[in-house]
Design an enzyme around this catalytic site. Structure first.
Site, PDB file in Angstrom:
ATOM      1  N   ARG A 123       7.510   2.197  27.223  1.00 23.74           N
ATOM      2  CA  ARG A 123       8.276   2.287  25.959  1.00 23.74           C
ATOM      3  C   ARG A 123       8.827   0.943  25.492  1.00 23.74           C
ATOM      4  O   ARG A 123       9.791   0.886  24.742  1.00 23.74           O
ATOM      5  CB  ARG A 123       9.400   3.324  26.080  1.00 23.74           C
ATOM      6  CG  ARG A 123       8.886   4.732  26.326  1.00 23.74           C
ATOM      7  CD  ARG A 123      10.014   5.753  26.340  1.00 23.74           C
ATOM      8  NE  ARG A 123       9.480   7.102  26.494  1.00 23.74           N
ATOM      9  CZ  ARG A 123       9.229   7.677  27.662  1.00 23.74           C
ATOM     10  NH1 ARG A 123       9.470   7.002  28.795  1.00 23.74           N
ATOM     11  NH2 ARG A 123       8.747   8.890  27.727  1.00 23.74           N
ATOM     12  N   LYS A 144       4.684  -6.734  13.353  1.00 24.94           N
ATOM     13  CA  LYS A 144       3.706  -5.678  13.091  1.00 24.94           C
ATOM     14  C   LYS A 144       2.614  -5.744  14.154  1.00 24.94           C
ATOM     15  O   LYS A 144       1.936  -6.761  14.286  1.00 24.94           O
ATOM     16  CB  LYS A 144       3.081  -5.842  11.706  1.00 24.94           C
ATOM     17  CG  LYS A 144       3.902  -5.286  10.570  1.00 24.94           C
ATOM     18  CD  LYS A 144       3.084  -5.326   9.292  1.00 24.94           C
ATOM     19  CE  LYS A 144       3.798  -4.666   8.145  1.00 24.94           C
ATOM     20  NZ  LYS A 144       2.978  -4.673   6.910  1.00 24.94           N
ATOM     21  N   GLU A 186      -3.806 -17.000   4.144  1.00 27.28           N
ATOM     22  CA  GLU A 186      -2.455 -16.452   4.331  1.00 27.28           C
ATOM     23  C   GLU A 186      -1.387 -17.531   4.134  1.00 27.28           C
ATOM     24  O   GLU A 186      -0.249 -17.219   3.790  1.00 27.28           O
ATOM     25  CB  GLU A 186      -2.335 -15.816   5.720  1.00 27.28           C
ATOM     26  CG  GLU A 186      -3.188 -14.578   5.940  1.00 27.28           C
ATOM     27  CD  GLU A 186      -2.561 -13.296   5.392  1.00 27.28           C
ATOM     28  OE1 GLU A 186      -1.614 -13.388   4.594  1.00 27.28           O
ATOM     29  OE2 GLU A 186      -3.034 -12.209   5.765  1.00 27.28           O
ATOM     30  N   LYS A 228       7.889 -16.167   5.473  1.00 24.90           N
ATOM     31  CA  LYS A 228       7.762 -14.832   6.044  1.00 24.90           C
ATOM     32  C   LYS A 228       9.013 -14.441   6.821  1.00 24.90           C
ATOM     33  O   LYS A 228       9.480 -13.300   6.732  1.00 24.90           O
ATOM     34  CB  LYS A 228       6.527 -14.742   6.948  1.00 24.90           C
ATOM     35  CG  LYS A 228       6.327 -13.317   7.477  1.00 24.90           C
ATOM     36  CD  LYS A 228       4.954 -13.079   8.051  1.00 24.90           C
ATOM     37  CE  LYS A 228       4.773 -11.606   8.394  1.00 24.90           C
ATOM     38  NZ  LYS A 228       3.443 -11.319   8.962  1.00 24.90           N
ATOM     39  N   GLU A 238       9.655  -2.881   6.314  1.00 24.88           N
ATOM     40  CA  GLU A 238       8.893  -2.668   5.086  1.00 24.88           C
ATOM     41  C   GLU A 238       9.363  -1.446   4.298  1.00 24.88           C
ATOM     42  O   GLU A 238       8.582  -0.577   3.914  1.00 24.88           O
ATOM     43  CB  GLU A 238       7.385  -2.548   5.394  1.00 24.88           C
ATOM     44  CG  GLU A 238       6.517  -2.870   4.188  1.00 24.88           C
ATOM     45  CD  GLU A 238       5.049  -3.047   4.523  1.00 24.88           C
ATOM     46  OE1 GLU A 238       4.233  -2.393   3.879  1.00 24.88           O
ATOM     47  OE2 GLU A 238       4.732  -3.837   5.443  1.00 24.88           O
ATOM     48  N   ARG A 242       9.653  -6.433   1.995  1.00 20.59           N
ATOM     49  CA  ARG A 242       8.565  -6.883   2.874  1.00 20.59           C
ATOM     50  C   ARG A 242       7.187  -6.498   2.342  1.00 20.59           C
ATOM     51  O   ARG A 242       6.190  -7.160   2.642  1.00 20.59           O
ATOM     52  CB  ARG A 242       8.762  -6.319   4.282  1.00 20.59           C
ATOM     53  CG  ARG A 242       7.679  -6.784   5.259  1.00 20.59           C
ATOM     54  CD  ARG A 242       8.000  -6.463   6.697  1.00 20.59           C
ATOM     55  NE  ARG A 242       6.909  -6.904   7.562  1.00 20.59           N
ATOM     56  CZ  ARG A 242       6.997  -7.061   8.874  1.00 20.59           C
ATOM     57  NH1 ARG A 242       8.129  -6.812   9.494  1.00 20.59           N
ATOM     58  NH2 ARG A 242       5.966  -7.468   9.580  1.00 20.59           N
ATOM     59  N   ASN A 246       2.029  -7.932   1.325  1.00 20.93           N
ATOM     60  CA  ASN A 246       0.717  -7.291   1.251  1.00 20.93           C
ATOM     61  C   ASN A 246      -0.107  -7.762   0.056  1.00 20.93           C
ATOM     62  O   ASN A 246      -1.135  -7.141  -0.271  1.00 20.93           O
ATOM     63  CB  ASN A 246       0.881  -5.769   1.183  1.00 20.93           C
ATOM     64  CG  ASN A 246       1.452  -5.195   2.470  1.00 20.93           C
ATOM     65  OD1 ASN A 246       1.029  -5.547   3.560  1.00 20.93           O
ATOM     66  ND2 ASN A 246       2.433  -4.315   2.341  1.00 20.93           N
ATOM     67  N   HIS A 249      -3.887  -7.402   0.074  1.00 15.02           N
ATOM     68  CA  HIS A 249      -4.292  -6.622   1.235  1.00 15.02           C
ATOM     69  C   HIS A 249      -4.869  -5.246   0.895  1.00 15.02           C
ATOM     70  O   HIS A 249      -5.617  -4.681   1.694  1.00 15.02           O
ATOM     71  CB  HIS A 249      -3.116  -6.463   2.204  1.00 15.02           C
ATOM     72  CG  HIS A 249      -2.836  -7.706   2.998  1.00 15.02           C
ATOM     73  ND1 HIS A 249      -2.534  -8.912   2.404  1.00 15.02           N
ATOM     74  CD2 HIS A 249      -2.832  -7.944   4.339  1.00 15.02           C
ATOM     75  CE1 HIS A 249      -2.347  -9.828   3.347  1.00 15.02           C
ATOM     76  NE2 HIS A 249      -2.525  -9.275   4.515  1.00 15.02           N
ATOM     77  N   HIS A 253      -8.177  -5.059   2.767  1.00 18.80           N
ATOM     78  CA  HIS A 253      -8.388  -4.132   3.879  1.00 18.80           C
ATOM     79  C   HIS A 253      -9.567  -3.200   3.601  1.00 18.80           C
ATOM     80  O   HIS A 253     -10.307  -2.825   4.522  1.00 18.80           O
ATOM     81  CB  HIS A 253      -7.126  -3.307   4.135  1.00 18.80           C
ATOM     82  CG  HIS A 253      -6.080  -4.057   4.904  1.00 18.80           C
ATOM     83  ND1 HIS A 253      -4.824  -3.558   5.128  1.00 18.80           N
ATOM     84  CD2 HIS A 253      -6.109  -5.274   5.519  1.00 18.80           C
ATOM     85  CE1 HIS A 253      -4.120  -4.431   5.833  1.00 18.80           C
ATOM     86  NE2 HIS A 253      -4.883  -5.480   6.073  1.00 18.80           N
ATOM     87  N   HIS A 266     -10.787 -11.774   8.012  1.00 20.84           N
ATOM     88  CA  HIS A 266      -9.590 -11.221   7.371  1.00 20.84           C
ATOM     89  C   HIS A 266      -9.128 -12.085   6.193  1.00 20.84           C
ATOM     90  O   HIS A 266      -8.884 -11.583   5.094  1.00 20.84           O
ATOM     91  CB  HIS A 266      -8.463 -11.089   8.387  1.00 20.84           C
ATOM     92  CG  HIS A 266      -7.190 -10.559   7.809  1.00 20.84           C
ATOM     93  ND1 HIS A 266      -7.052  -9.254   7.362  1.00 20.84           N
ATOM     94  CD2 HIS A 266      -5.999 -11.160   7.574  1.00 20.84           C
ATOM     95  CE1 HIS A 266      -5.828  -9.073   6.891  1.00 20.84           C
ATOM     96  NE2 HIS A 266      -5.169 -10.217   7.012  1.00 20.84           N
TER      97      HIS A 266
END
Length: 367
Positions: A123, A144, A186, A228, A238, A242, A246, A249, A253, A266
């Site tokens: 955990r 993330k 990026e 960032k 997010e 935040r 994206n 993206h 994606h 990417h």
């Protein structure tokens, strides 16, 4: 050495950027709070491990740590539930405990995958990011972590902050040129979001960045990480601000999912997505110069800004509807208002998106 702090209260952590940082990895692990009595798990891939892994293991053992390593095949295809299970098996067999840490040595795939292991083993245990690509300056910051599903990228994951990001610029010298350009997508994205001057600085210094000039690259990575970090400090999970990160993206994606993960890098996919977002902005009433300037900046960094003609628009639309930002039948996009300013639009007409995909095929030559 340049240092930045991601300010998240008790989850705050430093980002160290500079040359030769891996030579003191043992001391950095002590600084991060990892006790010598607990085993460390190094996760790397087949491209990076032959270059740096043995030296890193040796330096950690000199500090007194017990080290076990797990190497995955390089490429986006390894960011899977199968790889996740295999690394978990390595961790369990090695006897990692609650004071242990997972150290990610590699690019974004390694960081995301190793971070998801760290977030879920017992955990949650310690996690250090050692990014070895320019692209990972983005993915290594912000917490993330995720794996891909065949139907959608990053659908299975968590928010889990590292205890440290150690960015040794010396590791970037072995990057292929295509990976350099991909990573810079990026970097310039952060300027397009909130810092007009930095976006134009990236275009003006494109040749230096592509040549990995240490001063230019050090500044660019520091500025990108700082932007960032500022966003993350305001909105860690997010819920609002935040989401601007994206930019590009949603389309990007979808391109990755349709092409097969790893076929289009990417940063390349995000570059096309940012060109698409700027084109969409024009269709929604913004000035066309935003699109023209965005394309100019991306092209200066040897990044693609058009869709290959063989891409099926229906497949791309279907992939976008699997995106986490698709809610209640509405398409959400981050749209530029100008260079250095964006808005989140939650009700973008599908027809406009289809028109953008069609035009992205027609603009310029296929890449």
């Amino acid at each position: 050495m340049r240092s930045i702090t991601v300010d998240l209260g008790e989850r705050s952590y430093p980002i160290h950027i500079g040359s030769g940082l891996l030579q003191n990895i043992g001391a950095r692990c002590v600084e991060a709070g990892y006790p010598v009595r607990s085993p460390l798990l190094l996760v790397s891939d087949t491209s990076v491990a032959p270059l740096y892994l043995a030296d890193l293991e040796s330096r950690l053992r000199e500090q007194g740590y017990t080290v076990v390593s797990h190497i995955i095949p390089s490429g986006e295809a390894s960011k899977s539930l199968t790889s996740f299970e295999e690394i978990m098996t390595t961790a369990i067999k090695a006897g990692l405990d609650r004071s242990s840490a997972v150290i990610a040595l590699g690019g974004g795939v390694v960081g995301d995958l190793a971070g998801f292991v760290a977030a879920t083993y017992m955990r949650g245990i310690g996690f250090m990011q050692i990014p070895t690509t320019i692209l990972a300056h983005d993915s290594s910051v912000g917490g993330k972590v995720a794996v891909n599903h065949p139907l959608a990228k990053n659908m299975i994951g968590a928010f889990y902050q590292p205890s440290m990001v150690l960015y040794d610029l010396d590791t970037l010298s072995t990057l292929p040129q295509r990976q350099v350009s991909s990573g810079l997508a990026e970097v310039v994205k952060h300027g397009l979001l909130v810092d007009r001057d930095f976006a134009y600085w990236c275009r003006e210094h494109a040749s230096e960045l592509l040549d990995l000039n240490p001063e230019a690259l050090g500044y660019a990575l520091e500025r990108g990480c700082s932007i960032k970090a500022d966003v993350i400090a305001v909105d860690e999970r997010e819920q609002g601000l935040r989401a601007i990160l994206n930019l590009g993206h949603t389309i990007g994606h979808a391109i990755e999912a349709v092409s097969g993960y790893g076929v289009v890098l990417h940063g390349e996919a995000i570059s096309i997505g940012m060109a698409g977002a700027a084109l969409l902005a024009h269709k929604l009433g913004r000035d066309k110069s935003i699109y023209e300037e965005t394309v100019s900046m991306l092209s200066s960094l040897s990044l693609p800004v058009t869709l290959p003609s063989h891409y099926d628009e229906e497949e791309l639309m279907t992939a976008m509807m699997h995106d986490k930002k698709f809610k209640e039948g509405k398409m959400t996009f981050v749209i530029p208002n100008s260079i250095g300013s964006v808005s989140i639009i939650n009700d973008v007409p599908e027809t406009a998106v289809r028109e953008v995909l069609t035009q992205l095929k027609k603009e310029g030559s296929p890449w």
